[in-house]
Design a protein around this motif. Structure first.
Motif, PDB file in Angstrom:
ATOM      1  N   CYS A  38       1.848  -4.028   4.638  1.00  0.00           N
ATOM      2  CA  CYS A  38       3.244  -4.430   4.573  1.00  0.00           C
ATOM      3  C   CYS A  38       3.376  -5.655   3.675  1.00  0.00           C
ATOM      4  O   CYS A  38       2.564  -6.581   3.761  1.00  0.00           O
ATOM      5  CB  CYS A  38       3.748  -4.744   5.980  1.00  0.00           C
ATOM      6  N   ALA A  39       4.379  -5.656   2.806  1.00  0.00           N
ATOM      7  CA  ALA A  39       4.640  -6.809   1.942  1.00  0.00           C
ATOM      8  C   ALA A  39       5.968  -7.446   2.311  1.00  0.00           C
ATOM      9  O   ALA A  39       6.932  -6.750   2.658  1.00  0.00           O
ATOM     10  CB  ALA A  39       4.646  -6.390   0.478  1.00  0.00           C
ATOM     11  N   LEU A  40       6.016  -8.774   2.225  1.00  0.00           N
ATOM     12  CA  LEU A  40       7.250  -9.531   2.428  1.00  0.00           C
ATOM     13  C   LEU A  40       7.660 -10.138   1.098  1.00  0.00           C
ATOM     14  O   LEU A  40       6.859 -10.833   0.461  1.00  0.00           O
ATOM     15  CB  LEU A  40       7.057 -10.668   3.438  1.00  0.00           C
ATOM     16  N   VAL A  41       8.896  -9.876   0.673  1.00  0.00           N
ATOM     17  CA  VAL A  41       9.414 -10.478  -0.553  1.00  0.00           C
ATOM     18  C   VAL A  41      10.732 -11.169  -0.227  1.00  0.00           C
ATOM     19  O   VAL A  41      11.438 -10.803   0.716  1.00  0.00           O
ATOM     20  CB  VAL A  41       9.632  -9.435  -1.671  1.00  0.00           C
ATOM     21  N   GLU A 199       4.121  -6.379  -7.638  1.00  0.00           N
ATOM     22  CA  GLU A 199       2.896  -6.481  -6.854  1.00  0.00           C
ATOM     23  C   GLU A 199       3.106  -5.903  -5.462  1.00  0.00           C
ATOM     24  O   GLU A 199       2.252  -5.153  -4.950  1.00  0.00           O
ATOM     25  CB  GLU A 199       2.457  -7.944  -6.753  1.00  0.00           C
ATOM     26  N   ALA A 200       4.238  -6.216  -4.852  1.00  0.00           N
ATOM     27  CA  ALA A 200       4.526  -5.717  -3.509  1.00  0.00           C
ATOM     28  C   ALA A 200       4.543  -4.194  -3.478  1.00  0.00           C
ATOM     29  O   ALA A 200       3.936  -3.561  -2.599  1.00  0.00           O
ATOM     30  CB  ALA A 200       5.869  -6.272  -3.030  1.00  0.00           C
ATOM     31  N   ILE A 201       5.220  -3.572  -4.440  1.00  0.00           N
ATOM     32  CA  ILE A 201       5.324  -2.108  -4.463  1.00  0.00           C
ATOM     33  C   ILE A 201       3.977  -1.469  -4.769  1.00  0.00           C
ATOM     34  O   ILE A 201       3.605  -0.452  -4.166  1.00  0.00           O
ATOM     35  CB  ILE A 201       6.384  -1.673  -5.490  1.00  0.00           C
ATOM     36  N   ALA A 202       3.235  -2.058  -5.706  1.00  0.00           N
ATOM     37  CA  ALA A 202       1.944  -1.487  -6.096  1.00  0.00           C
ATOM     38  C   ALA A 202       0.939  -1.484  -4.951  1.00  0.00           C
ATOM     39  O   ALA A 202       0.105  -0.584  -4.843  1.00  0.00           O
ATOM     40  CB  ALA A 202       1.370  -2.255  -7.286  1.00  0.00           C
ATOM     41  N   LEU A 203       1.036  -2.475  -4.053  1.00  0.00           N
ATOM     42  CA  LEU A 203       0.048  -2.614  -2.989  1.00  0.00           C
ATOM     43  C   LEU A 203       0.467  -1.976  -1.673  1.00  0.00           C
ATOM     44  O   LEU A 203      -0.366  -1.404  -0.959  1.00  0.00           O
ATOM     45  CB  LEU A 203      -0.236  -4.100  -2.732  1.00  0.00           C
ATOM     46  N   PRO A 226       1.483   7.730  -3.817  1.00  0.00           N
ATOM     47  CA  PRO A 226       0.214   8.262  -3.303  1.00  0.00           C
ATOM     48  C   PRO A 226      -0.907   7.227  -3.326  1.00  0.00           C
ATOM     49  O   PRO A 226      -0.897   6.290  -4.124  1.00  0.00           O
ATOM     50  CB  PRO A 226      -0.084   9.419  -4.267  1.00  0.00           C
ATOM     51  N   ARG A 227      -1.834   7.388  -2.426  1.00  0.00           N
ATOM     52  CA  ARG A 227      -3.077   6.611  -2.410  1.00  0.00           C
ATOM     53  C   ARG A 227      -4.250   7.566  -2.588  1.00  0.00           C
ATOM     54  O   ARG A 227      -4.134   8.733  -2.216  1.00  0.00           O
ATOM     55  CB  ARG A 227      -3.215   5.847  -1.076  1.00  0.00           C
ATOM     56  N   PRO A 228      -5.363   7.050  -3.156  1.00  0.00           N
ATOM     57  CA  PRO A 228      -5.609   5.674  -3.623  1.00  0.00           C
ATOM     58  C   PRO A 228      -4.798   5.359  -4.878  1.00  0.00           C
ATOM     59  O   PRO A 228      -4.411   6.255  -5.625  1.00  0.00           O
ATOM     60  CB  PRO A 228      -7.110   5.658  -3.908  1.00  0.00           C
ATOM     61  N   ARG A 229      -4.565   4.058  -5.078  1.00  0.00           N
ATOM     62  CA  ARG A 229      -3.754   3.603  -6.205  1.00  0.00           C
ATOM     63  C   ARG A 229      -4.564   2.730  -7.152  1.00  0.00           C
ATOM     64  O   ARG A 229      -5.400   1.954  -6.721  1.00  0.00           O
ATOM     65  CB  ARG A 229      -2.557   2.780  -5.711  1.00  0.00           C
ATOM     66  N   ASN A 230      -4.248   2.865  -8.421  1.00  0.00           N
ATOM     67  CA  ASN A 230      -4.701   1.918  -9.433  1.00  0.00           C
ATOM     68  C   ASN A 230      -3.494   1.064  -9.781  1.00  0.00           C
ATOM     69  O   ASN A 230      -2.486   1.571 -10.269  1.00  0.00           O
ATOM     70  CB  ASN A 230      -5.232   2.648 -10.675  1.00  0.00           C
ATOM     71  N   VAL A 231      -3.584  -0.220  -9.505  1.00  0.00           N
ATOM     72  CA  VAL A 231      -2.430  -1.103  -9.624  1.00  0.00           C
ATOM     73  C   VAL A 231      -1.867  -1.112 -11.037  1.00  0.00           C
ATOM     74  O   VAL A 231      -0.648  -1.134 -11.236  1.00  0.00           O
ATOM     75  CB  VAL A 231      -2.814  -2.532  -9.168  1.00  0.00           C
TER      76      VAL A 231
END
Length: 268
Positions: A38-41, A199-203, A226-231
């Motif tokens: 989870c990311a917080l922005v 960064e938040a969306i990519a991770l 989809p995962r796995p992801r390449n940032v």
């Protein structure tokens, strides 16, 4: 499935040096599922770091409830790892001793702690640097030490406060991919604070948008990439741009509110 982390209508107030009261967070509710990233922005001063402090137990809420795996947070838990924005490594210890410090503190023998530390140093790509000291390492290498230092303790919850913000773009991308690989091999629930929406969306699996302070949740977005992801490559997917535009429409207004507020304060 019960959430790994849950905040229910949490408010956090601080006393100011002049004796007043500053409300950093007001009526904030969010949850993170087990194993979720989870990311917080939110704009500067929107209570993102304060939210991490509440989850970690470093700060108690003024009102509301904070729970980790269904139990109220009453202090710093051993199942929580915290990676700070600034390097939190011991400058007088070598890489090996820095990484071994956690297991030693938790009762492991020196030999066991060093064996485990050696394994984690290899996992983060620092084999051969065991005898170096922090001042002898680059910024990216120190972040690798901090990751190993935290993940060696197998935290069930991993809190990260803008850990890569001071790195150059190339090193930052490498560290983001490194983090995703290490997280995928664990079952940790992650709360990652960042000012960088890309960064938040990519991770992340989920992005929470916080309002300009006092912070509350303005938006809750599932990132269905989809995962796995390449940032570096995930940013070129059409769905990435769609998610970015959707979240930015929420975040932009809060950034403008924060900016105008800072201008007024500066002019006062």
């Amino acid at each position: 499935m019960a959430p790994a982390i849950q905040l229910r209508r949490v408010t956090k107030r601080f006393l100011t040096p002049k004796g007043g009261v500053y409300t950093a967070i007001r009526d904030l509710s969010l949850q993170v599922a087990p194993g979720e990233f989870c990311a917080l922005v939110g704009p500067t001063g929107s209570g993102k770091s304060t939210t991490l402090a509440l989850i970690s137990g470093l700060e108690p809420p003024s009102e509301g409830e904070v729970e980790v795996f269904g139990k109220p947070v009453t202090g710093v838990g051993h199942n929580i790892g915290y990676v700070f924005q600034a390097d939190a490594v011991f400058p007088w210890k070598s890489v090996l001793d820095n990484v071994a410090a956690g297991p030693r503190y938790r009762g492991a023998s020196k030999r066991e702690a060093r064996e485990r530390a050696q394994d984690w140093i290899s996992r983060v790509g620092l084999a051969g640097f065991e005898d170096r000291y922090p001042h002898q390492l680059s910024g990216g290498m120190r972040k690798r030490v901090a990751l190993a230092q935290t993940l060696i303790n197998s935290p069930e919850v991993l809190l990260m406060d803008e850990p890569f913000s001071a790195l150059d773009v190339q090193t930052r991308t490498l560290m983001e991919n490194e983090l995703l690989q290490l997280w995928a091999a664990s079952s940790a629930s992650v709360v990652f604070v960042t000012h960088d929406l890309e960064e938040a969306i990519a991770l992340a699996d989920r992005v929470y948008v916080l309002t300009a302070g006092p912070a509350t949740v303005k938006g809750n977005y599932v990132v269905d990439l989809p995962r796995p992801r390449n940032v570096a490559e995930i940013r070129f997917q059409p769905r990435f741009d769609e998610i970015y535009q959707e979240i930015w429409s929420d975040l932009r207004d809060e950034v403008l509110v924060s900016y105008e507020r800072q201008k007024r304060i500066g002019a006062a």
